[in-house]
Design a protein around this motif. Sequence first.
Motif: not given
Length: 210
Positions: A96-100, A205-207
Amino acid sequence: MSKNKFFVVWEGKEPGIYRSWEECKRQIHGFESAIFKGFATEAEAREAMVSPCWDYIGKNAKIKKPTTEEIAKYGAPNFESLSVDAACSGNPGLMEYRGVYSKTGEELFRQGPFKDGTNNVGEFLAMVHGLAFLKQKDSPLPIYTDSKTALAWVKAGKTRTKLQKNEVNVILFDLVARAENWLQENEYTTEILKWETTVWGEIPADFGRK
């Protein structure tokens, strides 16, 4: 026989924790300036993965704790920015990926998990998603990634993944194709920046699952 059963790859083809030397070797072979170390237990490896690599690398290693001069060279990150990152459980595995928003950690987008993916593919998709997001919002924010591979793929406008397409990850490959098409068909002025993990720590953005 080595007592090390877990291997942390801080810098390699797919950074992460690996359960055998053979798996680790595949991530560092041919990768310039790879940074890795073996550990006896998974708990030790997990703690090391989220810590600065120089806390674990010996005196004769190529990597050293940043000097005052190096910190001065890179300065401080621009927290008025978008940070992107990916996480993958296994290689391949659930990705999964994300942006913050870097300043507050507010999550602006998140996708996944996708089956049978890799961290590099996730980092690439996160960057392109971020570029499209910022363009849609007409935002002047720069974008940060900690992935050299994703930076190179975005610059080339195409992935160089060795991941094989199958019936499980067909949706993921469709997203990759759409991302590549977006890069070919769109112009953007967003400044793309490399997050210097060895100096600044983990990207916002690290999980936090390494």
